[in-house]
Design a protein around this motif. Sequence first.
Motif, mmCIF file in Angstrom:
data_model
loop_
_atom_site.group_PDB
_atom_site.id
_atom_site.type_symbol
_atom_site.label_atom_id
_atom_site.label_comp_id
_atom_site.label_asym_id
_atom_site.label_seq_id
_atom_site.Cartn_x
_atom_site.Cartn_y
_atom_site.Cartn_z
ATOM 1 N N LEU A 72 4.155 -8.416 -0.010
ATOM 2 C CA LEU A 72 2.724 -8.149 -0.186
ATOM 3 C C LEU A 72 2.113 -9.022 -1.277
ATOM 4 O O LEU A 72 0.981 -9.490 -1.138
ATOM 5 C CB LEU A 72 2.498 -6.667 -0.480
ATOM 6 C CG LEU A 72 2.766 -5.743 0.709
ATOM 7 C CD1 LEU A 72 2.678 -4.283 0.291
ATOM 8 C CD2 LEU A 72 1.805 -6.039 1.847
ATOM 9 N N ALA A 73 2.856 -9.259 -2.342
ATOM 10 C CA ALA A 73 2.348 -10.119 -3.416
ATOM 11 C C ALA A 73 2.124 -11.538 -2.900
ATOM 12 O O ALA A 73 1.130 -12.188 -3.253
ATOM 13 C CB ALA A 73 3.320 -10.127 -4.586
ATOM 14 N N ASP A 76 -0.943 -11.635 -0.920
ATOM 15 C CA ASP A 76 -2.088 -11.620 -1.826
ATOM 16 C C ASP A 76 -2.403 -13.039 -2.305
ATOM 17 O O ASP A 76 -3.562 -13.435 -2.371
ATOM 18 C CB ASP A 76 -1.815 -10.700 -3.012
ATOM 19 C CG ASP A 76 -3.048 -10.474 -3.866
ATOM 20 O OD1 ASP A 76 -4.060 -9.981 -3.322
ATOM 21 O OD2 ASP A 76 -2.998 -10.779 -5.068
ATOM 22 N N GLY A 79 -4.183 -14.792 0.377
ATOM 23 C CA GLY A 79 -5.586 -14.386 0.371
ATOM 24 C C GLY A 79 -6.374 -15.068 -0.735
ATOM 25 O O GLY A 79 -7.530 -15.462 -0.552
ATOM 26 N N PHE A 80 -5.728 -15.221 -1.891
ATOM 27 C CA PHE A 80 -6.352 -15.927 -3.010
ATOM 28 C C PHE A 80 -6.628 -17.376 -2.633
ATOM 29 O O PHE A 80 -7.721 -17.900 -2.867
ATOM 30 C CB PHE A 80 -5.445 -15.849 -4.237
ATOM 31 C CG PHE A 80 -5.944 -16.612 -5.427
ATOM 32 C CD1 PHE A 80 -6.904 -16.061 -6.270
ATOM 33 C CD2 PHE A 80 -5.454 -17.871 -5.718
ATOM 34 C CE1 PHE A 80 -7.374 -16.761 -7.381
ATOM 35 C CE2 PHE A 80 -5.909 -18.585 -6.817
ATOM 36 C CZ PHE A 80 -6.872 -18.025 -7.649
ATOM 37 N N LEU A 111 0.988 0.421 -0.557
ATOM 38 C CA LEU A 111 -0.207 0.095 -1.339
ATOM 39 C C LEU A 111 -0.690 1.310 -2.122
ATOM 40 O O LEU A 111 -1.045 1.189 -3.305
ATOM 41 C CB LEU A 111 -1.325 -0.411 -0.426
ATOM 42 C CG LEU A 111 -1.144 -1.807 0.148
ATOM 43 C CD1 LEU A 111 -2.164 -2.055 1.241
ATOM 44 C CD2 LEU A 111 -1.248 -2.854 -0.927
ATOM 45 N N TRP A 123 -3.447 -6.084 -5.358
ATOM 46 C CA TRP A 123 -3.518 -7.059 -4.276
ATOM 47 C C TRP A 123 -4.865 -7.074 -3.552
ATOM 48 O O TRP A 123 -4.945 -6.932 -2.325
ATOM 49 C CB TRP A 123 -2.379 -6.861 -3.291
ATOM 50 C CG TRP A 123 -1.041 -6.994 -3.930
ATOM 51 C CD1 TRP A 123 -0.618 -7.983 -4.776
ATOM 52 C CD2 TRP A 123 0.064 -6.098 -3.802
ATOM 53 N NE1 TRP A 123 0.662 -7.760 -5.175
ATOM 54 C CE2 TRP A 123 1.124 -6.597 -4.590
ATOM 55 C CE3 TRP A 123 0.268 -4.922 -3.101
ATOM 56 C CZ2 TRP A 123 2.345 -5.978 -4.691
ATOM 57 C CZ3 TRP A 123 1.487 -4.296 -3.200
ATOM 58 C CH2 TRP A 123 2.510 -4.828 -3.989
ATOM 59 N N PRO A 124 -5.940 -7.299 -4.287
ATOM 60 C CA PRO A 124 -7.273 -7.311 -3.660
ATOM 61 C C PRO A 124 -7.448 -8.440 -2.645
ATOM 62 O O PRO A 124 -8.179 -8.286 -1.659
ATOM 63 C CB PRO A 124 -8.223 -7.481 -4.843
ATOM 64 C CG PRO A 124 -7.399 -8.139 -5.907
ATOM 65 C CD PRO A 124 -6.008 -7.584 -5.718
ATOM 66 N N TYR A 125 -6.779 -9.564 -2.868
ATOM 67 C CA TYR A 125 -6.936 -10.684 -1.937
ATOM 68 C C TYR A 125 -6.203 -10.412 -0.623
ATOM 69 O O TYR A 125 -6.659 -10.823 0.446
ATOM 70 C CB TYR A 125 -6.459 -11.994 -2.572
ATOM 71 C CG TYR A 125 -7.342 -12.428 -3.713
ATOM 72 C CD1 TYR A 125 -8.586 -13.009 -3.484
ATOM 73 C CD2 TYR A 125 -6.947 -12.228 -5.039
ATOM 74 C CE1 TYR A 125 -9.413 -13.392 -4.524
ATOM 75 C CE2 TYR A 125 -7.768 -12.610 -6.090
ATOM 76 C CZ TYR A 125 -8.996 -13.189 -5.823
ATOM 77 O OH TYR A 125 -9.820 -13.557 -6.861
ATOM 78 N N TYR A 126 -5.080 -9.710 -0.700
ATOM 79 C CA TYR A 126 -4.389 -9.301 0.528
ATOM 80 C C TYR A 126 -5.290 -8.358 1.327
ATOM 81 O O TYR A 126 -5.436 -8.501 2.537
ATOM 82 C CB TYR A 126 -3.058 -8.612 0.197
ATOM 83 C CG TYR A 126 -2.529 -7.780 1.337
ATOM 84 C CD1 TYR A 126 -1.967 -8.391 2.457
ATOM 85 C CD2 TYR A 126 -2.622 -6.392 1.330
ATOM 86 C CE1 TYR A 126 -1.504 -7.630 3.525
ATOM 87 C CE2 TYR A 126 -2.164 -5.627 2.383
ATOM 88 C CZ TYR A 126 -1.609 -6.254 3.476
ATOM 89 O OH TYR A 126 -1.168 -5.502 4.540
ATOM 90 N N ARG A 127 -5.894 -7.406 0.651
ATOM 91 C CA ARG A 127 -6.751 -6.427 1.325
ATOM 92 C C ARG A 127 -7.950 -7.114 1.985
ATOM 93 O O ARG A 127 -8.294 -6.822 3.132
ATOM 94 C CB ARG A 127 -7.222 -5.373 0.335
ATOM 95 C CG ARG A 127 -6.090 -4.509 -0.201
ATOM 96 C CD ARG A 127 -6.568 -3.671 -1.379
ATOM 97 N NE ARG A 127 -5.475 -3.109 -2.120
ATOM 98 C CZ ARG A 127 -5.141 -1.824 -2.124
ATOM 99 N NH1 ARG A 127 -5.822 -0.961 -1.410
ATOM 100 N NH2 ARG A 127 -4.123 -1.407 -2.836
#
Length: 141
Positions: A72-73, A76, A79-80, A111, A123-127
């Motif tokens: 997940l990291a 993320d 996503g970033f 999560l 992990w806001p960028y993954y979301r």
Amino acid sequence: MGATAVVISGIALLISLASHYRSVRNDRRDISLKLHETLIDPKLQSGRKVLHEMQDVASLTAEEYELANKALATLDIAGFYCAKKYVSEKDFLDLWAPALVTLKPSAAPFLAHRDAQRPKPVWPYYRRLTERAEDYLGAGE
């Protein structure tokens, strides 16, 4: 002689701009390829598998927890990279949208567990990327 110098300078500027554009494009391509290579690494694939097969977070071994966390990291970070336009989000979603959408419900308990440990969601960028993947796939219907 002055007009010739201006023309030569103009041509040099155009060549420089074209070279810069090509370099930026190639850099984005190289980052995209490296990111894809990273995401298909067997350990990251194992981490996603752990999330898909997980009954609950408490039942995970330390190794499984680490694999899931790293998977997940890394998403993320992907996503970033998309948010900062280091890679093309459209190109990334062409390859990864189905996997992101499929992973979302499986990853939700993990999560929630991680969110409970932090003052704000992890992990806001993954979301964000997962939401974009859902929209992307929905648009194709």
